[in-house]
Design an enzyme around this catalytic site. Structure first.
Site, PDB file in Angstrom:
ATOM      1  N   ILE A 243     -18.714  -1.511  67.820  1.00  0.00           N
ATOM      2  CA  ILE A 243     -17.897  -2.846  68.151  1.00  0.00           C
ATOM      3  C   ILE A 243     -16.502  -2.107  67.825  1.00  0.00           C
ATOM      4  O   ILE A 243     -16.059  -2.089  66.616  1.00  0.00           O
ATOM      5  CB  ILE A 243     -18.347  -3.889  67.549  1.00  0.00           C
ATOM      6  CG1 ILE A 243     -19.824  -4.498  68.065  1.00  0.00           C
ATOM      7  CG2 ILE A 243     -17.389  -5.178  67.940  1.00  0.00           C
ATOM      8  CD1 ILE A 243     -19.935  -4.883  69.374  1.00  0.00           C
TER       9      ILE A 243
ATOM     10  N   MET B  13     -25.844  -1.539  63.585  1.00  0.00           N
ATOM     11  CA  MET B  13     -26.581  -1.279  64.331  1.00  0.00           C
ATOM     12  C   MET B  13     -28.170  -0.895  64.203  1.00  0.00           C
ATOM     13  O   MET B  13     -29.090  -0.481  64.913  1.00  0.00           O
ATOM     14  CB  MET B  13     -26.195   0.197  65.179  1.00  0.00           C
ATOM     15  CG  MET B  13     -24.751  -0.048  65.808  1.00  0.00           C
ATOM     16  SD  MET B  13     -23.915   1.578  66.469  1.00  0.00           S
ATOM     17  CE  MET B  13     -25.122   1.742  67.816  1.00  0.00           C
ATOM     18  N   GLU B  14     -28.628  -1.306  62.942  1.00  0.00           N
ATOM     19  CA  GLU B  14     -29.985  -1.205  62.469  1.00  0.00           C
ATOM     20  C   GLU B  14     -30.612  -2.278  61.778  1.00  0.00           C
ATOM     21  O   GLU B  14     -31.806  -2.454  61.916  1.00  0.00           O
ATOM     22  CB  GLU B  14     -30.193   0.099  61.590  1.00  0.00           C
ATOM     23  CG  GLU B  14     -29.570   1.294  62.256  1.00  0.00           C
ATOM     24  CD  GLU B  14     -28.342   1.805  62.295  1.00  0.00           C
ATOM     25  OE1 GLU B  14     -27.857   2.438  62.991  1.00  0.00           O
ATOM     26  OE2 GLU B  14     -27.782   1.125  61.315  1.00  0.00           O
TER      27      GLU B  14
ATOM     28  N   ASP C 274     -14.979   0.037  58.629  1.00  0.00           N
ATOM     29  CA  ASP C 274     -13.812  -0.460  59.696  1.00  0.00           C
ATOM     30  C   ASP C 274     -13.831  -1.900  59.756  1.00  0.00           C
ATOM     31  O   ASP C 274     -14.830  -2.693  59.242  1.00  0.00           O
ATOM     32  CB  ASP C 274     -14.282   0.269  61.110  1.00  0.00           C
ATOM     33  CG  ASP C 274     -15.420  -0.196  61.488  1.00  0.00           C
ATOM     34  OD1 ASP C 274     -15.473  -1.366  62.256  1.00  0.00           O
ATOM     35  OD2 ASP C 274     -16.591   0.647  61.083  1.00  0.00           O
TER      36      ASP C 274
ATOM     37  N   GLY D 113     -19.036  -2.700  60.412  1.00  0.00           N
ATOM     38  CA  GLY D 113     -17.956  -3.247  60.622  1.00  0.00           C
ATOM     39  C   GLY D 113     -17.603  -4.587  60.292  1.00  0.00           C
ATOM     40  O   GLY D 113     -18.709  -5.401  60.248  1.00  0.00           O
TER      41      GLY D 113
ATOM     42  N   GLU E 191     -24.856   7.812  54.593  1.00  0.00           N
ATOM     43  CA  GLU E 191     -25.378   6.562  53.947  1.00  0.00           C
ATOM     44  C   GLU E 191     -26.489   7.168  53.183  1.00  0.00           C
ATOM     45  O   GLU E 191     -26.883   5.990  52.472  1.00  0.00           O
ATOM     46  CB  GLU E 191     -25.841   5.925  55.277  1.00  0.00           C
ATOM     47  CG  GLU E 191     -24.594   5.675  56.042  1.00  0.00           C
ATOM     48  CD  GLU E 191     -24.829   4.687  57.282  1.00  0.00           C
ATOM     49  OE1 GLU E 191     -24.108   3.943  57.870  1.00  0.00           O
ATOM     50  OE2 GLU E 191     -26.054   4.995  57.809  1.00  0.00           O
TER      51      GLU E 191
END
Length: 231
Positions: free
Chosen positions: A153, A174-175, A198, A78, A12
């Site tokens: 997820i 997640m951040e 995803d 996601g 990333e």
């Protein structure tokens, strides 16, 4: 103008670091911060590590040590929007925690006590991102709600439960909300830019491993185009 850029994983931030000039590195508490020039702007790029605690630590150190004028969170997510494909981009219109519940005390679902229910990105950063969209070619980008939690997820049942709480959610990761909360606390403008790796379903673990590099590249490209728009 100095811009802080935070990604959780190496794919990333790798493209951003590779494109930097005059780069210097400093490691604080095990986190590497790379300062230099990118797209004509002074930047500090860091790989925070995965999850909300890691992101909060990195963001706090970045703001305290480097005093950026704004913070951009880049990386993968996601997707929850049928019109977006893997590799497409979501620009945050707002950012929320999806795994926080203190509703017993009168707060909204996702709202941490003594914090706003949603963290709103800086208008000038969102505007710059929207101007950059036209240069993305075949990559599609939209503004939308990005939700954050300390889980990857990939369970359709959990996905539906999340959409019940956050029906307009475009992406989850997640951040972002942790970074946004720290920026809110310090009064630093922020925006979250995420490319889809995803679709938050049963195929997500395989898709993520297959497409994280693609998502990282698209998100990094978007960040560089955004930087070019900033005056």
């Amino acid at each position: 103008m100095k811009i802080g850029i935070i990604g959780a994983m190496e794919p990333e931030v790798a493209h951003l670091i590779a494109a930097m000039t005059n780069a210097t590195s400093q490691t604080i508490a095990g986190i590497e911060f790379i300062a230099g020039t990118l797209a004509g702007k002074d930047v500090v790029v860091t790989r925070s590590g995965i999850g909300k605690v890691a992101a909060s630590i990195a963001t706090t150190l970045l703001i305290e040590k480097y005093t950026p004028d704004a913070v951009i969170n880049t990386g993968s997510a996601g997707g929850f929007v049928d019109t977006l494909a893997i590799g497409d981009i979501v620009i945050s219109s707002e950012v929320r925690h999806h795994d926080v519940d203190v509703t017993a005390f009168g707060y909204e679902i996702g709202q941490m006590a003594q914090q706003p229910a949603a963290f709103i990105p800086a208008a000038h950063l969102v505007e710059a991102a929207n101007k950059a969209i036209a240069q993305l070619g075949e990559v599609k980008a939209i503004e939308g709600l990005i939700c954050t939690g300390d889980s990857f997820i990939c369970d359709p049942v959990r996905t539906q439960a999340m959409l019940k709480n956050f029906p307009t959610m475009a992406a989850c990761e997640m951040e972002g909300a942790a970074i946004a909360q720290v920026c809110h606390q310090f009064g630093v403008p922020f925006v979250v830019i995420r490319s889809l790796s995803d679709n938050a379903n049963n195929d997500s673990p395989v898709d993520f491993d297959s497409y994280i590099v693609k998502a990282g590249y698209h998100s990094a490209l978007m960040v560089m185009l955004l930087l070019e728009q900033l005056k």
